[in-house]
Design a protein around this motif. Structure first.
Motif, PDB file in Angstrom:
ATOM      1  N   ILE A 319       0.913  -1.254  -0.047  1.00 40.11           N
ATOM      2  CA  ILE A 319       0.154  -0.164   0.015  1.00 40.11           C
ATOM      3  C   ILE A 319       1.075   1.325  -0.115  1.00 40.11           C
ATOM      4  CG2 ILE A 319      -1.608   1.346   1.261  1.00 40.11           C
ATOM      5  CD1 ILE A 319      -2.783  -1.097   2.330  1.00 40.11           C
ATOM      6  N   ARG A 320       1.838   1.317   0.871  1.00 35.21           N
ATOM      7  CA  ARG A 320       2.797   2.516   0.982  1.00 35.21           C
ATOM      8  C   ARG A 320       3.863   2.171   1.881  1.00 35.21           C
ATOM      9  NH1 ARG A 320      -1.440   3.651   4.608  1.00 35.21           N
ATOM     10  NH2 ARG A 320      -1.013   4.015   6.637  1.00 35.21           N
ATOM     11  N   ALA A 321       4.700   2.991   1.965  1.00 32.91           N
ATOM     12  CA  ALA A 321       6.024   2.956   2.917  1.00 32.91           C
ATOM     13  C   ALA A 321       6.151   4.117   3.688  1.00 32.91           C
ATOM     14  CB  ALA A 321       7.190   2.486   2.224  1.00 32.91           C
ATOM     15  N   GLU A 322       6.473   4.131   4.951  1.00 34.32           N
ATOM     16  CA  GLU A 322       6.795   5.007   5.848  1.00 34.32           C
ATOM     17  C   GLU A 322       8.177   5.270   6.082  1.00 34.32           C
ATOM     18  OE1 GLU A 322       4.603   4.438   9.208  1.00 34.32           O
ATOM     19  OE2 GLU A 322       2.586   4.495   8.240  1.00 34.32           O
ATOM     20  N   VAL A 323       9.066   6.296   5.703  1.00 32.97           N
ATOM     21  CA  VAL A 323      10.432   6.508   5.257  1.00 32.97           C
ATOM     22  C   VAL A 323      11.098   7.380   6.164  1.00 32.97           C
ATOM     23  CG1 VAL A 323      12.279   6.397   3.614  1.00 32.97           C
ATOM     24  CG2 VAL A 323      10.153   5.487   3.182  1.00 32.97           C
ATOM     25  N   MET A 324      11.969   6.856   6.765  1.00 35.69           N
ATOM     26  CA  MET A 324      12.756   7.802   7.651  1.00 35.69           C
ATOM     27  C   MET A 324      14.406   7.789   7.024  1.00 35.69           C
ATOM     28  SD  MET A 324      11.607   7.477  11.497  1.00 35.69           S
ATOM     29  CE  MET A 324      11.563   5.628  11.242  1.00 35.69           C
ATOM     30  N   ALA A 325      15.153   8.859   6.935  1.00 34.17           N
ATOM     31  CA  ALA A 325      16.510   8.972   6.374  1.00 34.17           C
ATOM     32  C   ALA A 325      17.273   8.676   7.706  1.00 34.17           C
ATOM     33  CB  ALA A 325      16.830  10.032   6.111  1.00 34.17           C
ATOM     34  N   TYR A 326      18.368   7.717   7.590  1.00 35.14           N
ATOM     35  CA  TYR A 326      19.254   7.444   8.864  1.00 35.14           C
ATOM     36  C   TYR A 326      19.634   8.647   9.474  1.00 35.14           C
ATOM     37  CZ  TYR A 326      23.210   5.883  11.356  1.00 35.14           C
ATOM     38  OH  TYR A 326      24.321   5.825  12.158  1.00 35.14           O
ATOM     39  N   ASP A 327      20.150   9.579   8.787  1.00 37.62           N
ATOM     40  CA  ASP A 327      20.690  10.815   9.585  1.00 37.62           C
ATOM     41  C   ASP A 327      19.620  11.369  10.360  1.00 37.62           C
ATOM     42  OD1 ASP A 327      23.241  10.114   8.404  1.00 37.62           O
ATOM     43  OD2 ASP A 327      23.100  11.648   6.673  1.00 37.62           O
ATOM     44  N   ASP A 328      18.538  11.650   9.951  1.00 36.73           N
ATOM     45  CA  ASP A 328      17.302  11.929  10.508  1.00 36.73           C
ATOM     46  C   ASP A 328      17.131  11.342  12.031  1.00 36.73           C
ATOM     47  OD1 ASP A 328      17.179  14.127   8.701  1.00 36.73           O
ATOM     48  OD2 ASP A 328      15.471  13.303   7.648  1.00 36.73           O
ATOM     49  N   VAL A 338      11.165  12.072  14.970  1.00 32.80           N
ATOM     50  CA  VAL A 338      11.556  12.299  13.551  1.00 32.80           C
ATOM     51  C   VAL A 338       9.960  12.836  13.116  1.00 32.80           C
ATOM     52  CG1 VAL A 338      11.786  11.170  11.343  1.00 32.80           C
ATOM     53  CG2 VAL A 338      13.276  10.597  13.255  1.00 32.80           C
ATOM     54  N   LYS A 339       8.786  11.973  13.558  1.00 32.48           N
ATOM     55  CA  LYS A 339       7.853  12.500  13.068  1.00 32.48           C
ATOM     56  C   LYS A 339       7.326  13.742  13.321  1.00 32.48           C
ATOM     57  CE  LYS A 339       5.492   7.803  13.198  1.00 32.48           C
ATOM     58  NZ  LYS A 339       4.461   6.911  13.814  1.00 32.48           N
ATOM     59  N   GLU A 340       7.514  14.216  14.768  1.00 34.92           N
ATOM     60  CA  GLU A 340       7.235  15.419  15.387  1.00 34.92           C
ATOM     61  C   GLU A 340       7.844  16.588  14.405  1.00 34.92           C
ATOM     62  OE1 GLU A 340       8.228  15.193  19.424  1.00 34.92           O
ATOM     63  OE2 GLU A 340       6.506  14.011  19.867  1.00 34.92           O
ATOM     64  N   ALA A 341       9.042  16.158  14.227  1.00 37.46           N
ATOM     65  CA  ALA A 341      10.050  17.161  13.104  1.00 37.46           C
ATOM     66  C   ALA A 341       9.549  17.393  11.877  1.00 37.46           C
ATOM     67  CB  ALA A 341      11.513  16.751  13.208  1.00 37.46           C
ATOM     68  N   GLY A 342       8.618  16.347  11.438  1.00 36.63           N
ATOM     69  CA  GLY A 342       8.112  16.458  10.294  1.00 36.63           C
ATOM     70  C   GLY A 342       8.810  15.911   9.061  1.00 36.63           C
ATOM     71  N   LYS A 343       9.771  14.879   9.676  1.00 35.04           N
ATOM     72  CA  LYS A 343      10.895  14.276   8.661  1.00 35.04           C
ATOM     73  C   LYS A 343      10.601  12.898   8.031  1.00 35.04           C
ATOM     74  CE  LYS A 343      13.983  17.498   8.773  1.00 35.04           C
ATOM     75  NZ  LYS A 343      14.335  18.203   7.585  1.00 35.04           N
ATOM     76  N   LEU A 344       9.609  12.254   8.720  1.00 36.91           N
ATOM     77  CA  LEU A 344       8.867  11.010   8.210  1.00 36.91           C
ATOM     78  C   LEU A 344       8.277  11.326   7.166  1.00 36.91           C
ATOM     79  CD1 LEU A 344       7.900   8.107  10.245  1.00 36.91           C
ATOM     80  CD2 LEU A 344       6.213   8.773   8.371  1.00 36.91           C
TER      81      LEU A 344
END
Length: 365
Positions: A319-328, A338-344
């Motif tokens: 359906i979809r992928a929720e993605v975070m960068a390693y550095d973030d 990460v979510k609170e910073a809007g980076k996900l």
């Protein structure tokens, strides 16, 4: 994703010593040809400091690295393509691998017998290259003979395949490997079916003495020049030194030993990463309380294909992928931060997965 790199070379160049350093499996290692009769297989962990950093932040129950299989294949000799020295069996072992680690002796030592009586890594390289090329030539010529008539009588698929075969035959007869040729997508599919030995990517491993482990030597210079001409990579390894390092259980002792040699890390760690790159592989991570895990995927995979590495159902029902960068993730310290910073970010089927992505997949079976 069970991927294999095969260690090849002439007898007594250090293949089994190197394999022993790479793997917990212990191949015989002695000063005579054909010491390794059956191909030894070791499952090798790919060193990745990112995995340990994620584990420190998440504190999971389990940490699972990604792996590559290394196969120690017995020494080839002149005439292997014609069955000399158990050649047919060993060439068959190479055919089953995805890439080749070609070990070349780049050191002088009168106590270790060379099968040809003298040290010459370029000659040794050419012996192996020729045997693999001759075997491939036999394979392609046989296939070309089978489809030649169909190609001449209007079968379009046969005609296309025959054209590819002719190109490969011309290259092999000129002393060049199949990997030296460029193919479009359709041609590449034809080549893949042939399972050619010389189409496999190769990394030349220069096995040196202690004095040459940092900067190389004249033998290494020769190999690097030859490898550059065919677009291949090289790496310098002191197999004997790596064997000494492998005997040290204490990390501090290892670090001091490496420092004395002028090395920042063990050569086998570099070799494993090079082998991983040679196979065109990258890593993404999943991170949760139960498990932090590294997953292997081929460079260029889109999100559904990467999900399929975990389970085919993940790809089918993607359906979809929720993605975070390693550095973030490292910078903010947790998934919530990460979510609170809007980076996900949420990605669909066309997302091109990046090395180091931390991913959660949503799917419907």
């Amino acid at each position: 994703m069970a991927l294999k790199c095969g260690i090849v070379g002439l007898p007594n160049v250090g293949k089994s010593t190197l394999f022993n350093c790479l793997s917990n499996a212990k191949a015989q290692s002695a000063n005579f040809p054909f010491c390794t009769i059956e191909p030894n297989v070791g499952v090798i962990t790919v060193p990745d400091p990112r995995l340990q950093k994620l584990a420190e932040l998440v504190n999971p129950q389990n940490v699972i690295p990604t792996t590559v299989e290394i196969v120690d294949i017995a020494g080839l000799v002149k005439g292997a393509s014609q069955g000399e020295g158990l050649g047919n069996k060993f060439l068959g072992n190479i055919r089953e691998t995805d890439a080749i680690l070609h070990v070349l002796r780049c050191f002088d030592d009168g106590n270790i017998v060379h099968v040809d009586g003298s040290v010459d890594p370029i000659r040794d390289k050419e012996v192996i290259d020729m045997e693999l090329q001759l075997k491939d030539l036999e394979t392609v010529q046989a296939r070309a003979t089978k489809i030649k008539k169909a190609a001449q009588t209007g079968d379009k698929d046969a005609a296309k395949a025959f054209t590819v075969y002719e190109r490969i035959i011309a290259a092999l007869e000129s002393g060049n490997s199949a990997r030296s040729l460029a193919f479009d997508e359709a041609e590449a599919a034809v080549v893949k079916e042939l399972q050619l030995l010389t189409a496999k990517p190769v990394l030349y491993v220069c096995n040196v003495d202690e004095a040459s482990v940092v900067s190389g030597n004249a033998y290494v210079d020769q190999v690097q020049e030859a490898a550059a001409q065919e677009g291949a990579s090289t790496i310098i390894i002191g197999a004997g030194i790596e064997a000494d390092i492998a005997e040290l259980d204490d990390p501090e002792e290892r670090a001091l030993f490496l420092e004395d040699l002028g090395l920042s890390e063990a050569g086998v760690a570099k070799l494993i990463r090079k082998a991983y790159e040679l196979l065109n592989l990258q890593t993404y991570f999943t991170a949760g309380e139960k498990e932090v895990r590294a997953w292997t995927f081929r460079k260029g995979y889109k999100a559904p294909q990467a999900a399929g590495v975990i389970h085919t159902d993940f790809e089918k029902g993607f359906i979809r992928a929720e993605v975070m960068a390693y550095d973030d993730f490292v910078s903010f310290g947790s998934e919530m931060a990460v979510k609170e910073a809007g980076k996900l970010h949420v990605e669909g089927k066309e997302y091109l997965v990046k090395d180091g992505d931390i991913m959660h997949f949503r799917f419907n079976v």
